[in-house]
Design a protein around this motif. Structure first.
Motif, short mmCIF file in Angstrom:
data_model
loop_
_atom_site.label_atom_id
_atom_site.label_comp_id
_atom_site.label_asym_id
_atom_site.label_seq_id
_atom_site.Cartn_x
_atom_site.Cartn_y
_atom_site.Cartn_z
N PHE A 1 4.70 19.78 60.72
CA PHE A 1 4.10 20.64 62.20
C PHE A 1 4.47 19.99 63.08
O PHE A 1 5.00 19.48 63.67
CB PHE A 1 2.41 19.91 61.53
N PHE A 2 4.63 21.13 64.80
CA PHE A 2 4.41 21.01 65.57
C PHE A 2 3.91 21.01 67.03
O PHE A 2 2.89 21.61 66.76
CB PHE A 2 5.38 22.40 66.06
N VAL A 3 4.14 20.17 67.58
CA VAL A 3 2.83 20.33 68.71
C VAL A 3 3.22 20.48 69.97
O VAL A 3 4.69 19.98 70.28
CB VAL A 3 2.98 18.73 68.72
N GLU A 4 3.59 21.62 70.77
CA GLU A 4 3.43 22.09 72.05
C GLU A 4 4.97 22.31 72.33
O GLU A 4 5.40 22.50 73.09
CB GLU A 4 3.35 20.72 73.13
N ALA A 5 5.79 23.22 71.41
CA ALA A 5 6.90 23.56 71.04
C ALA A 5 7.30 24.66 70.12
O ALA A 5 6.01 23.89 68.90
CB ALA A 5 8.05 22.41 70.53
N PRO A 6 7.92 25.27 70.31
CA PRO A 6 7.81 26.45 69.44
C PRO A 6 8.45 26.27 67.89
O PRO A 6 10.05 25.70 68.11
CB PRO A 6 9.10 27.04 70.65
N PRO A 7 8.30 26.19 67.36
CA PRO A 7 9.48 25.59 65.92
C PRO A 7 10.82 27.37 65.92
O PRO A 7 10.21 27.87 65.93
CB PRO A 7 7.35 26.01 64.89
N PRO A 8 11.48 26.12 65.20
CA PRO A 8 12.62 27.10 64.73
C PRO A 8 11.57 27.54 63.32
O PRO A 8 11.00 27.25 62.90
CB PRO A 8 13.61 25.91 64.40
N PRO A 9 12.71 28.65 63.15
CA PRO A 9 12.09 29.74 62.38
C PRO A 9 12.54 28.26 61.40
O PRO A 9 12.90 28.28 60.51
CB PRO A 9 13.84 30.29 61.93
N LYS A 10 11.13 28.29 59.99
CA LYS A 10 11.25 27.39 58.76
C LYS A 10 12.52 28.07 57.64
O LYS A 10 12.09 29.36 57.24
CB LYS A 10 10.10 27.37 58.04
N PRO A 11 12.87 27.36 57.41
CA PRO A 11 13.85 27.47 55.66
C PRO A 11 13.16 28.16 54.97
O PRO A 11 11.58 27.71 54.58
CB PRO A 11 14.43 26.09 55.22
N VAL A 12 14.10 28.98 53.66
CA VAL A 12 12.89 29.56 53.15
C VAL A 12 13.59 29.25 51.19
O VAL A 12 14.53 30.20 51.54
CB VAL A 12 12.56 31.43 53.24
N ILE A 13 13.01 29.51 50.84
CA ILE A 13 13.38 29.67 49.07
C ILE A 13 13.14 31.20 48.49
O ILE A 13 11.66 31.00 48.56
CB ILE A 13 13.42 28.63 48.44
N THR A 14 13.97 32.05 48.47
CA THR A 14 13.71 32.94 47.50
C THR A 14 14.02 33.03 46.18
O THR A 14 12.79 33.19 45.39
CB THR A 14 14.58 34.36 48.29
N ARG A 15 15.02 32.13 45.55
CA ARG A 15 15.61 31.79 44.28
C ARG A 15 16.12 30.70 44.50
O ARG A 15 16.79 29.77 44.97
CB ARG A 15 16.57 33.27 43.85
N ILE A 16 16.26 30.04 42.71
CA ILE A 16 16.64 29.29 42.74
C ILE A 16 17.37 29.33 40.57
O ILE A 16 16.88 30.12 40.68
CB ILE A 16 15.92 27.96 42.45
N SER A 17 18.86 29.47 40.48
CA SER A 17 19.24 29.62 39.11
C SER A 17 20.34 29.09 39.49
O SER A 17 21.25 27.56 40.00
CB SER A 17 20.14 30.96 39.89
N PRO A 18 20.34 28.27 38.19
CA PRO A 18 20.19 29.01 36.56
C PRO A 18 17.92 29.60 37.28
O PRO A 18 17.89 28.04 37.76
CB PRO A 18 20.23 29.38 35.38
N SER A 19 17.36 29.92 36.02
CA SER A 19 15.45 30.03 36.18
C SER A 19 15.56 27.96 35.62
O SER A 19 14.63 28.25 36.01
CB SER A 19 15.04 31.05 35.04
N ASP A 20 16.08 27.86 35.40
CA ASP A 20 15.45 26.32 34.89
C ASP A 20 17.40 25.82 33.77
O ASP A 20 18.40 26.50 34.28
CB ASP A 20 14.45 26.28 33.49
N GLN A 21 16.93 23.97 34.17
CA GLN A 21 18.44 23.90 34.61
C GLN A 21 18.11 22.31 34.20
O GLN A 21 16.99 21.62 33.82
CB GLN A 21 19.27 23.39 35.83
#
Length: 666
Positions: A375-395
């Motif tokens: 978490f962040f305190v009194e500082a604008p946080p940078p855009p957090k990383p986002v996971i949309t997909r992991i391929s292959p679907s299992d490994q």
């Protein structure tokens, strides 16, 4: 062993020509008093007198053995025996090359004590030289061997050796009786037996009925000694409920505490997680917090008493999460904690919860740590990383995956980190891997080999930027095949000069939530230095049906060697298959917390069945193999296999068994 009967020739002759020929003058064991030895009879053969006959009688009804030995050793002889009530002659087995000895055995009944005739002559293809030999006829028992026991006596003898209660044996007999009587009101055990009999059609009704009849001939005091009170006096019309059987299993003690390695091969299924887990912060942790803000930590497995929770505020200190402050929640529940943020300098911070809890089958409360969330305190946080997909679907572990998403930062140190969702992370398991940043939307990661199969919460951690929300991903379970390739006789069971060993191998296999037994037939004619390959149907032990199988927690294999006396090894093999199926059903119903007790009882059942079908064979010992799922991954490594040996050693024998473990990835 089949050579046990042949050993009469050596054991019955205390001195004289036979002992001198084999160099054992003065070393022949004394015959027991109950064995009556007739006077040694000498004989000769020559090309002009190719046959020798001897008429004799015996003094009492009993088992009788006739031993024949001669010189020179390059001549082969044959022998036959005729007598009252024999529909055809008893023929001695062909002697082994350069081993000039023959043996015949028979039983004399009260009305067939006389009229026996032994005939010795040259074998059909033998050279015909002058032969000198001796014949010994023994009535009764000899050193180290018992008279042949009936099947009921063998069962009595086996059960007599058990040193504690064993609910499996009376439960098995009860289920068999109910099956034979065709009851329709079936219990779980009844249904397990019927399903197993369909898989093992060689186990006939006659075989089952004989087993029940023989069990009922066992003296009652022996049966009652091994039967728990709850299972006594069960009528065939009564169902044996699994709850009743479970109560008896749970009261059993384990005879031997296994070594740490052996403990790992009896774990049942993986335990449920017990550590606290942080899912998210409310309000949304992506905004900047200030001193005095109320923050709710949402998750699971927190202590319900607030004083049994510690909330640690951490900072990044040269790549490590170092403690800065520790708070006590103002409100606590198992799924949420509430804190008030203290005054902190602007920047990025992390939270970890520590809870003092006792969950599942844990014996006492202990402090357990959660995962970390930022978490962040009194500082604008940078855009957090986002996971949309992991391929292959299992490994599979050890292979590459591609992570797609947003807000990845080329040039920043980036890791893919994970935590198991269905079990606690065991010691030694990898919990993260360095990622290669391909672009702002793509990462590539090589999964470490030492990761257990299962569901994981995957997160992208970017140094100085933050951590993504979790993405659920499945690590596939590799399959394994355990093959027992061959065994070698380094030193056969003594005495060695007359006859050979017949080896039977029995396995008990425990993998995660499953339990099996497997047995070979006889592998005969084993002498010093001999080596035999296991047959195609015997060699694959995991899985017993020949397929490869998954291991999510641990795999264990107990191997027992028997030097077989007589009896039907294949019948024992089929019957033990039924025993394994029933044990698996009971273990599944009773619960794998009690797998140690269940296996201890199963080993006793196996010993009983082997003695019942095999004429009380010699047990050459049991060796345990055990690996956790992580150990299997580590040991198979990049070559995807490893091998080893098991040594079965006694004062007068030594066998070595060879095995291989293969990792199979489809």
């Amino acid at each position: 062993m089949k050579k046990a009967a042949v050993l009469l020739g050596l054991l019955l002759v205390p001195t004289g020509w036979l002992a001198a020929q084999v160099g054992l003058e003065g070393k022949i064991p004394i015959v027991r008093k109950e064995a009556k030895i007739q006077p040694t009879l000498s004989f000769t053969l020559s090309p002009n007198q190719p046959k020798f006959s001897h008429n004799f009688s015996v003094s009492k009804p009993d088992n009788v053995a006739v031993a024949i030995r001669w010189t020179p050793s390059d001549v082969q002889l044959t022998a036959s025996l005729t007598g009252p009530k024999l529909s055809s002659p008893v023929i001695a087995s062909a002697p082994r090359p350069n081993q000039p000895e023959l043996m015949l055995t028979f039983s004399a009944s009260p009305d067939a004590l006389s009229g026996w005739e032994l005939t010795v002559t040259y074998a059909e293809r033998s050279v015909r030289k002058d032969v000198k030999g001796e014949i010994v006829i023994a009535e009764g028992m000899v050193p180290g061997r018992k008279r042949p026991m009936s099947s009921a006596e063998r069962l009595t003898y086996a059960l007599q050796k058990l040193d504690k209660e064993n609910p499996f044996i009376p439960a098995l007999v009860h289920a068999i009786e109910r099956h034979l009587q065709g009851v329709t009101d079936k219990s779980e055990i009844d249904r397990a037996l019927e399903e197993s009999l369909r898989r093992h059609p060689a186990v006939t009704r006659e075989m089952l009925q004989r087993f029940v009849n023989d069990y009922k001939q066992v003296p009652e005091q022996i049966r009652m000694r091994i039967t728990p009170v709850q299972l006594r006096n069960l009528s065939v019309t009564q169902k044996l409920e699994i709850s009743t059987l479970a109560a008896t299993v749970q009261k059993l003690s384990v005879r031997e505490r296994p070594t740490p390695v052996a403990q790992l091969w009896l774990p049942g299924k993986l335990k449920a997680p017990t550590n606290p887990h942080i899912s998210r912060l409310e309000p949304d942790s992506r905004r900047s917090y200030h001193a005095g803000d109320t923050v709710d930590i949402i998750g699971e497995r927190f202590a319900q008493e607030r004083t049994k929770n510690r909330v640690h505020i951490l900072i990044d200190f040269y790549g490590e999460k170092a403690p800065l402050q520790t708070l006590t929640p103002t409100v606590a529940a198992s799924s949420a904690l509430r804190i008030t943020l203290p005054k902190l300098n602007p920047g990025q911070y992390y939270l970890r919860v520590e809870s003092f809890t006792k969950l599942g089958d844990e014996e006492r409360e202990t402090w357990k740590q959660s995962n970390v969330i930022d978490f962040f305190v009194e500082a604008p946080p940078p855009p957090k990383p986002v996971i949309t997909r992991i391929s292959p679907s299992d490994q599979y572990p050890g292979r590459a995956i591609v992570v797609n998403g947003n807000n990845f930062v080329p040039g920043k140190v980036t890791d893919l980190v994970w935590e198991p969702l269905d079990f606690p992370a065991p010691s030694g398991m990898a919990l993260g891997a360095r990622a290669t940043v391909k672009s702002t939307t793509e990462l590539s990661v090589n999964l470490p080999l030492l990761v257990l199969p299962g569901r994981y919460a995957m997160r992208v951690h970017i140094d100085g930027v933050g951590v993504s929300d979790s993405y659920t991903y499945t690590i596939k379970a590799p399959k394994y095949r355990v093959i027992f390739t061959k065994f070698r006789c380094i030193d056969e069971t003594n005495p060695e000069w007359w006859g050979s060993d017949e080896i039977v191998t029995v396995w008990v296999i425990a993998a995660d939530e499953l339990l099996w037994t497997k047995q070979t037939g006889e592998y005969g004619d084993m002498d010093d230095g001999d080596e035999k390959n296991y047959s195609a149907s015997d060699r694959v032990v995991f899985m017993p049906n020949g397929n490869a199988g998954t291991v999510r927690a641990a795999l264990g294999i107990a191997t027992t060697l028997y030097e077989w006396d007589a009896g039907d090894a294949r019948a024992a093999q089929q019957f033990l298959g039924v025993v394994g199926d029933i044990a698996n059903a009971i273990a599944s119903a009773v619960g794998y917390r009690w797998l140690g007790q269940i296996l201890d009882a199963v080993f006793d059942v196996i010993g009983t069945i082997v003695a019942y079908f095999g004429g009380d064979p010699d047990n050459l010992g049991r060796q345990n193999l055990g690996w956790t799922a992580l150990e299997l991954l580590r040991r198979t490594g990049t070559s995807k296999m490893f091998n080893g040996t098991l040594d079965f050693r006694g004062s007068d024998y030594h066998y070595r068994v060879f095995y291989e473990v293969h990792r199979v990835e489809e």
